[in-house]
Design a protein around this motif. Structure first.
Motif, PDB file in Angstrom:
ATOM      1  N   GLU A 112       0.838  -1.198   0.000  1.00 29.76           N
ATOM      2  CA  GLU A 112       0.000   0.000   0.000  1.00 29.76           C
ATOM      3  C   GLU A 112       0.874   1.249   0.000  1.00 29.76           C
ATOM      4  OE1 GLU A 112      -3.653   0.754  -0.477  1.00 29.76           O
ATOM      5  OE2 GLU A 112      -3.760  -0.687   1.171  1.00 29.76           O
ATOM      6  N   LEU A 114       3.849   1.574  -1.150  1.00 26.97           N
ATOM      7  CA  LEU A 114       4.445   1.746  -2.473  1.00 26.97           C
ATOM      8  C   LEU A 114       3.427   2.262  -3.481  1.00 26.97           C
ATOM      9  CD1 LEU A 114       6.532  -1.507  -2.645  1.00 26.97           C
ATOM     10  CD2 LEU A 114       7.343   0.806  -2.223  1.00 26.97           C
ATOM     11  N   ASP A 115       2.247   1.664  -3.452  1.00 27.62           N
ATOM     12  CA  ASP A 115       1.249   2.038  -4.454  1.00 27.62           C
ATOM     13  C   ASP A 115       0.838   3.499  -4.301  1.00 27.62           C
ATOM     14  OD1 ASP A 115       1.380  -0.392  -5.533  1.00 27.62           O
ATOM     15  OD2 ASP A 115      -0.511  -1.159  -4.716  1.00 27.62           O
ATOM     16  N   ARG A 118       3.522   5.674  -5.512  1.00 22.88           N
ATOM     17  CA  ARG A 118       3.614   5.667  -6.968  1.00 22.88           C
ATOM     18  C   ARG A 118       2.537   6.564  -7.554  1.00 22.88           C
ATOM     19  NH1 ARG A 118       4.470   0.349  -9.292  1.00 22.88           N
ATOM     20  NH2 ARG A 118       2.729  -0.197  -7.948  1.00 22.88           N
ATOM     21  N   ALA A 119       1.353   6.472  -7.002  1.00 28.94           N
ATOM     22  CA  ALA A 119       0.267   7.306  -7.499  1.00 28.94           C
ATOM     23  C   ALA A 119       0.653   8.777  -7.386  1.00 28.94           C
ATOM     24  CB  ALA A 119      -1.008   7.019  -6.716  1.00 28.94           C
ATOM     25  N   LEU A 122       3.231   9.593  -9.974  1.00 26.87           N
ATOM     26  CA  LEU A 122       2.673   9.648 -11.321  1.00 26.87           C
ATOM     27  C   LEU A 122       1.858  10.916 -11.531  1.00 26.87           C
ATOM     28  CD1 LEU A 122       1.639   6.005 -12.220  1.00 26.87           C
ATOM     29  CD2 LEU A 122       3.227   7.484 -13.422  1.00 26.87           C
ATOM     30  N   ARG A 123       1.201  11.325 -10.470  1.00 25.03           N
ATOM     31  CA  ARG A 123       0.429  12.553 -10.607  1.00 25.03           C
ATOM     32  C   ARG A 123       1.361  13.685 -11.046  1.00 25.03           C
ATOM     33  NH1 ARG A 123      -3.812  11.691  -7.549  1.00 25.03           N
ATOM     34  NH2 ARG A 123      -2.663  11.372  -5.609  1.00 25.03           N
ATOM     35  N   MET A 125       4.326  13.362 -12.411  1.00 24.78           N
ATOM     36  CA  MET A 125       4.934  13.094 -13.721  1.00 24.78           C
ATOM     37  C   MET A 125       3.970  13.422 -14.854  1.00 24.78           C
ATOM     38  SD  MET A 125       7.038   9.597 -12.930  1.00 24.78           S
ATOM     39  CE  MET A 125       7.851   9.481 -14.517  1.00 24.78           C
ATOM     40  N   ARG A 126       2.714  13.139 -14.611  1.00 22.61           N
ATOM     41  CA  ARG A 126       1.709  13.483 -15.624  1.00 22.61           C
ATOM     42  C   ARG A 126       1.695  14.971 -15.878  1.00 22.61           C
ATOM     43  NH1 ARG A 126      -1.944   9.903 -12.943  1.00 22.61           N
ATOM     44  NH2 ARG A 126      -1.626   7.972 -14.096  1.00 22.61           N
ATOM     45  N   LEU A 154      10.936   6.007  -8.561  1.00 24.36           N
ATOM     46  CA  LEU A 154       9.892   4.992  -8.702  1.00 24.36           C
ATOM     47  C   LEU A 154      10.492   3.630  -9.007  1.00 24.36           C
ATOM     48  CD1 LEU A 154       6.801   6.384 -10.562  1.00 24.36           C
ATOM     49  CD2 LEU A 154       6.951   5.311  -8.324  1.00 24.36           C
TER      50      LEU A 154
END
Ligand SMILES: Nc1ncnc2c1ncn2[C@@H]1O[C@H](COP(=O)(O)OP(=O)(O)OP(=O)(O)O)[C@@H](O)[C@H]1O
Ligand SMILES: [Mg+2]
Lengths: 173, 227, 750
Positions: A112, A114-115, A118-119, A122-123, A125-126, A154
């Motif tokens: 959890e 890690l996830d 990562r989210a 990614l937010r 990075m997007r 990441l």
């Protein structure tokens, strides 16, 4: 600050003396920078004041005889901290590592951690990718720099995740 | 929110012998969105992708496209669906080696019954759009990996599918090439309004998505749909 | 590098190749097995052929050894070491039974080989095969009034299936028997008809060429995978020589294994021939020794040819390894050198269209024909790849299935063509031989082969028994309907001898087509219908005015001038001489013919019973046709099997592409269609070429035997139909693999 939560988290598996706490911390996280006793006691004092730990005294008083135990509020705080993704920025490893290890030691879901991290990454990075796609060459270069760093983080996270089982076997008491 | 999800997977289970590839996996794809499927190797990403596309039949669970249950369809119905509504990009080695690039791109159109000339015209347009118009007459063996991948993207989009499934489309490319392919791919997909299901290991590739779903041990942790 | 070092390197490289051939796991072994089986069958056939000369010679030697030494130049005086013999050879169904009556005249008579004690009157010795035949067919046992007292040894027989007997007797006289002093006769080979020689030579070539072609393609089974492997080796730095040697090692492994398989198969064939073969192909195991030179040639030649074929096929791998790995460029095939062989073949065959010439075959012509046929057939195998290449590059358009198939063939048609070339060569050869055989058949049978003639039999006694005795005995035989007596006499006319046959109209009808006949009529064949004939034994005979010229039945063609007289026409001008009997048999009575033969043999073991029609030639043709058919079927099955493997292997290589096509929603129909078309296009082209070459060849051969040149559409239809069936069956057998291969598991990157 991560040291505070790390010490607090280490108490979750049972009350400890200050000296014991320092030794465990050094063993687990203090690879290149051992804690001073003073830092342990000042942190504990602060936590005591905020009601996150309590003291169980043993016969034969003295500072060495104090055992710290985590309170319910303390546990909630640790959980909240572990579950909260860090703001993506370079060189987060130590904090993330602390979180993952603590999660494992306290029987929480390390995946959890890690996830959600990562989210969070990614937010960001997007956002950078969008800026890069819409912007000029200078933007693209700057964004790419940040993107590669974030990706490195990441990657490391992924790697850690892949090795969680081995890590768990080592850190679990 | 009046919009309905385009593709819904619910409670998918799939075993390969002893291996549990999917274990109660659920996922929703909304029209036009780009979803990155991430997760460790062997976690079941490709398997999930194949189930969503009706290439694999799950042991149990449901996959609905526009409310129609794929798992209840016959093989030929699913084939027809794939021909008409879906597009595919794989990691490599997906182009038919004996056909030229333009013929490869024209293939989905031809499979759906478009005439040869018309199909070739459309295919040529798409190759140009993906900046590989110059390799149209060459065979896959004669083009570079990046070019081949862009040809594959053109082929996936040429029939204007509603969903494009991409399994590590940049996996065999260097980062520069990968970026280029992704940029062209996602731009073109957004232009046509196709939803994209993108399996990838790379965060920079996943960053082209609108949201990600993480597959772990055959289960999906889906991020909320933002809309 | 020292010589020894180089040798070691070479051996290492050959060994590496051999190891690589099995390194592909199950696929590798399957390929090796196939190569070994393919070459094995070829080797077995070659070995059998190589053993044939020795076997034929051995059995021929024994045949001459048991033949009585008769010297027509010299009168042998009766003595202590002489013996009278009678020829009692007979027929049971279609099998000839060699038989002799033996009557010693002294205390030291000659003894035929394989016999220890001569049979006494009323006793007989039989060959083991005849003993079995008698046990299975009691009717045959009643043919001789003699007790079987022993068997003839192996050295008195031509082979294990030889049917022979010796009958002890005391009834022979100097008139009815022949006096001999010894057994063993070296008779000069009587000329085999040139047509039969031609047929044998061509048949041999037609059987052998596909075997060659098949062996050549067998060593290239799985060639595509191997090419890729070798190209990869080449890319990591093996030089051209090394690559060639590794490839040679790979092929050698298969070829050597093939030699072993072939030897085992040949031994098996020898065992089978020993036990089951009949007629002239029945040999003792000890007879079956391949001619050493030929055996050595096979043992060295087969691997050498295999390696050569491999090396010639490797040009591309050696020259452009990258192209092989990336499946990019293709080498277009060139035409000119492929035309050399067929053109040479036609050049050799062309002179034959003027006919073979008269007299026994000299051998040279047959060799020329065989070489021409071989060149033409091998040329066909060479021409086919070019044709497929050329045609396929002009094809285009069409549906997706068609496009996929055509494009595949354009990129690489080698595998598909290799599987077909064997079929094409077989089909062409078979069409040629069948055309030739049916042409000869129509020539031999003619149009006059009426069914009645089959039931008509003649009995020619050798001993003088009263006519009445014969007719009574014959009439009492079950199944005999009518018995007509024909008396034979001789007459002279203008210095040439004329045979005279005297009998009723019914009897005479067997010799010629008579335009109406009543008692008192006379007919002439090849002789004047008027005038006076001198009767042998005194007197004269004048042809009546009503004498007519008639055409004899075919089998009498060679008998020269002939008079056919009814009893009234003959008057009593001719002495009562030899008589023979013409009978009609009731086809419905079981064993009518055998019963008749029994009666005749019991009356006179030397009596000859024969039917009308050229049975011998017809049955020889039938045998050739059947043998050809069986050989072809076996060949087609083998080629079919190899094609299954080829298709399956090709599909395994393409499984990723197939899986991608399925992902795209390609219909099963489209995919199966493309696989089918991919197989069918070369087959179609191959069949076209085969029919063209085959009928052309048949036409040339027909012209050579001076038969009317016709096209045997039935033969062409059945042969090419059979080949098409093989392809269909193959594809059908391969389709399940196709469906299995299209499972999405193959989308996974390896
Ligand atoms: N055809 C198959 N036969 C047997 N097992 C399979 C098959 N396909 C997938 N698996 C197994 O199912 C699991 C999930 O596989 P899948 O290919 O979906 O993983 P993935 O997430 O795509 O991994 P990667 O990122 O490495 O591609 C794996 O353990 C794999 O070994
Ligand atoms: Mg995968």
């Amino acid at each position: 600050m991560s040291v505070t939560f790390a010490l607090l988290g280490l108490l979750e598996n049972g009350p400890r003396h200050g000296y014991d706490l320092k030794r465990t911390y050094d063993d687990t996280f203090g690879r290149d920078r051992a804690l001073h006793y003073g830092q342990v006691y000042s942190t504990m004092a602060r936590l005591l004041k905020n009601g996150l730990v309590e003291v169980e005294s043993e016969p034969g008083d003295g500072p060495e005889r104090k055992r710290y135990a985590i309170t319910h509020a303390g546990i909630t705080d640790v959980a909240e901290w572990i579950g909260r993704p860090e703001k993506p920025e370079p060189y987060l490893q130590s904090t993330l590592y602390t979180k993952v290890v603590l999660a494992l030691m306290t029987g929480r879901d390390a995946d959890e951690v890690l996830d959600s991290q990562r989210a969070e990454h990614l937010r960001m990075m997007r956002e950078l990718t969008r800026r890069k796609t819409d912007g000029d060459l200078a933007d693209e270069l700057i964004c790419d720099h940040a993107l590669f760093h974030l990706e490195a983080d990441l990657r490391w996270l992924e790697l850690t995740a892949a090795r969680l089982d081995r890590l768990a076997a080592r850190v679990r008491p | 929110m009046t919009e309905q999800p385009l593709l819904v997977a619910e409670g998918l289970h799939l075993h390969f012998g002893e291996t549990k590839a999917l274990d109660d996996a659920s996922l929703h794809i909304w029209p036009g969105e780009v979803v990155a499927l991430m997760g460790p190797s062997g976690s079941g990403k490709s398997t999930l992708l194949h189930c969503l596309a009706g290439i694999l039949q799950p042991d149990s669970g449901r996959v609905a496209y526009h409310g129609r249950d794929l798992t209840a369809m016959s093989d030929s119905e699913r084939s027809a669906l794939r021909r008409g509504e879906f597009g595919f990009v794989f990691q490599f080695g997906q182009l038919v080696p004996e056909l030229t690039c333009v013929e490869n791109v024209a293939l989905p159109l031809r499979l759906s019954g478009t005439g040869r000339r018309e199909a070739h015209r459309t295919a040529t347009d798409w190759l140009e759009r993906l900046e590989v118009g110059d390799v149209a007459g060459k065979r896959p063996g004669q083009v570079s990996g990046g070019q081949g991948q862009r040809v594959a993207v053109a082929r996936a989009l040429v029939s204007r599918p509603r969903v494009v499934f991409a399994d590590e489309p940049t996996g065999a490319l260097d980062s520069l090439n990968g970026e280029l392919v992704m940029k062209l791919f996602i731009t073109a997909a957004r232009d046509t309004g196709a939803a994209v299901v993108l399996v990838t290991h790379e965060a920079r590739v996943a960053a082209y998505s609108d949201r990600e779903a993480v597959v772990r041990d055959g289960r999906v942790r889906e991020q909320e749909h933002a809309r | 590098m020292t010589g020894r070092g180089r040798l070691r390197r070479w051996i290492f490289e050959l060994g590496l190749g051999a190891r690589m051939s099995v390194a592909g796991g199950r696929a590798g072994w399957a390929r090796l097995t196939l190569i070994a089986a393919g070459t094995g069958v070829g080797v077995a056939l070659l070995l059998c052929l190589a053993a044939l000369p020795a076997a034929l010679e051995a059995s021929g030697d024994r045949e001459s050894a048991r033949t009585e030494a008769v010297d027509s130049e010299r009168e042998v005086p009766r003595g202590d070491g002489t013996m009278l013999i009678g020829i009692a050879t007979t027929t049971f169904h279609d099998d000839a039974i060699h038989g002799r009556m033996l009557q010693p005249e002294g205390s030291r008579p000659p003894v035929p080989p394989g016999v220890t004690a001569l049979p006494k009157p009323g006793e007989m010795l039989v060959s083991p095969a005849l003993r079995r035949l008698i046990e299975d067919n009691p009717v045959l046992g009643r043919r001789w009034e003699a007790r079987i007292v022993g068997t003839i040894g192996d050295d008195g027989l031509t082979g294990p299936a030889d049917l022979a007997f010796y009958l002890g007797t005391d009834t022979l006289t100097e008139d009815t028997g022949r006096r001999i002093e010894a057994f063993g006769h070296s008779y000069t080979e009587e000329g085999v008809s040139p047509v039969m020689l031609l047929l044998t030579a061509v048949g041999m070539v037609v059987l052998l060429t596909p075997v060659m072609v098949f062996m050549a393609s067998a060593v290239r089974f799985g060639g595509e995978a191997r090419d890729k492997r070798l190209a990869a080796l080449r890319l990591v730095g093996s030089d051209a020589g090394m690559t060639r040697r590794i490839a040679a090692g790979e092929t050698l492994a298969g070829a050597v294994l093939g030699l072993l398989v072939g030897t085992v198969l040949a031994a098996g064939a020898a065992l089978l021939a020993h036990r089951y073969a009949t007629g002239p192909l029945s040999f003792y195991l000890s007879d079956m020794r391949p001619v050493p030179v030929l055996a050595a040639l096979i043992a060295l030649g087969v691997p050498a040819v295999a390696v050569l074929v491999t090396l010639s096929a490797m040009r591309r791998v050696v020259v452009e390894p990258l192209g092989v790995v990336r499946l990019s460029t293709t080498v277009r095939r060139r035409l000119w050198w492929r035309l050399i062989l067929p053109v040479a073949g036609i050049a050799l065959l062309w002179p034959l269209t003027n006919g073979l010439g008269e007299g026994p075959g000299s051998g040279a012509t047959e060799f020329q024909a065989a070489a021409g046929v071989a060149l033409l057939l091998i040329g066909l195998a060479l021409l086919l790849p070019w044709l497929v290449d050329a045609v396929v590059h002009r094809l285009g358009g069409g549906g997706v299935a068609w496009e996929l198939a055509v494009r595949r063939l354009q990129l690489d048609s080698g595998t598909a063509v290799r599987a077909v070339s064997g079929i094409a060569v077989s089909v062409a050869g078979v069409i040629a031989v069948q055309g030739l055989v049916s042409a000869i058949e129509t020539q031999v049978t003619g149009s006059g082969g009426t069914p009645a003639a089959v039931a008509r039999q003649q009995v020619l006694p050798q001993t003088d028994l009263p006519v009445g005795t014969w007719t009574t005995a014959l009439r009492e035989t079950p199944g005999v309907q009518t018995v007509e007596t024909v008396r034979i006499a001789r007459a002279g006319r203008d210095g040439s001898e004329v045979t005279v046959r005297i009998g009723s109209c019914a009897a005479l009808e067997g010799y010629a087509a008579l335009p109406g006949c009543t008692d008192g009529d006379a007919f002439a064949v090849n002789v004047a219908t008027t005038g006076v004939f001198t009767v042998e034994g005194g007197g004269q005979w004048t042809a009546p005015a009503s004498t007519r010229d008639v055409v004899p039945t075919d089998s009498l063609l060679d008998y020269g001038p002939l008079l056919l007289l009814t009893p009234a026409a003959a008057a009593d001008a001719f002495p009562a001489g030899e008589a023979r009997y013409t009978l009609t048999l009731d086809g419905r009575t079981p064993n009518a013919l055998e019963q008749l033969r029994n009666t005749a043999a019991r009356m006179d073991p030397q009596a000859l019973v024969y039917g009308a029609g050229n049975d011998a030639v017809a049955s020889a043709l039938r045998t050739i046709r059947q043998g050809l058919l069986a050989g072809t079927i076996a060949m087609l099955v083998l080629i079919g099997a190899s094609m299954v493997v080829n298709v399956a292997e090709q599909m395994r290589e393409r499984r990723r592409v197939l899986a991608v096509l399925v992902a795209f929603g390609t219909r099963r129909r489209t995919m199966s269609g493309s696989v089918l078309l991919q197989a069918a296009v070369p087959v179609l082209l191959g069949m076209t070429l085969a029919i063209g070459f085959g009928s052309g060849l048949a036409a040339i051969l027909m012209a050579a035997v001076q038969a009317p040149v016709t096209v045997d559409w039935f033969g062409i239809g059945t042969t090419s139909g059979m080949a098409a069936l093989v392809v269909l069956g193959t594809t059908a057998a391969a389709l399940p693999t196709l469906l299995r291969l299209t499972r999405p598991g193959n989308l996974r990157s390896e």
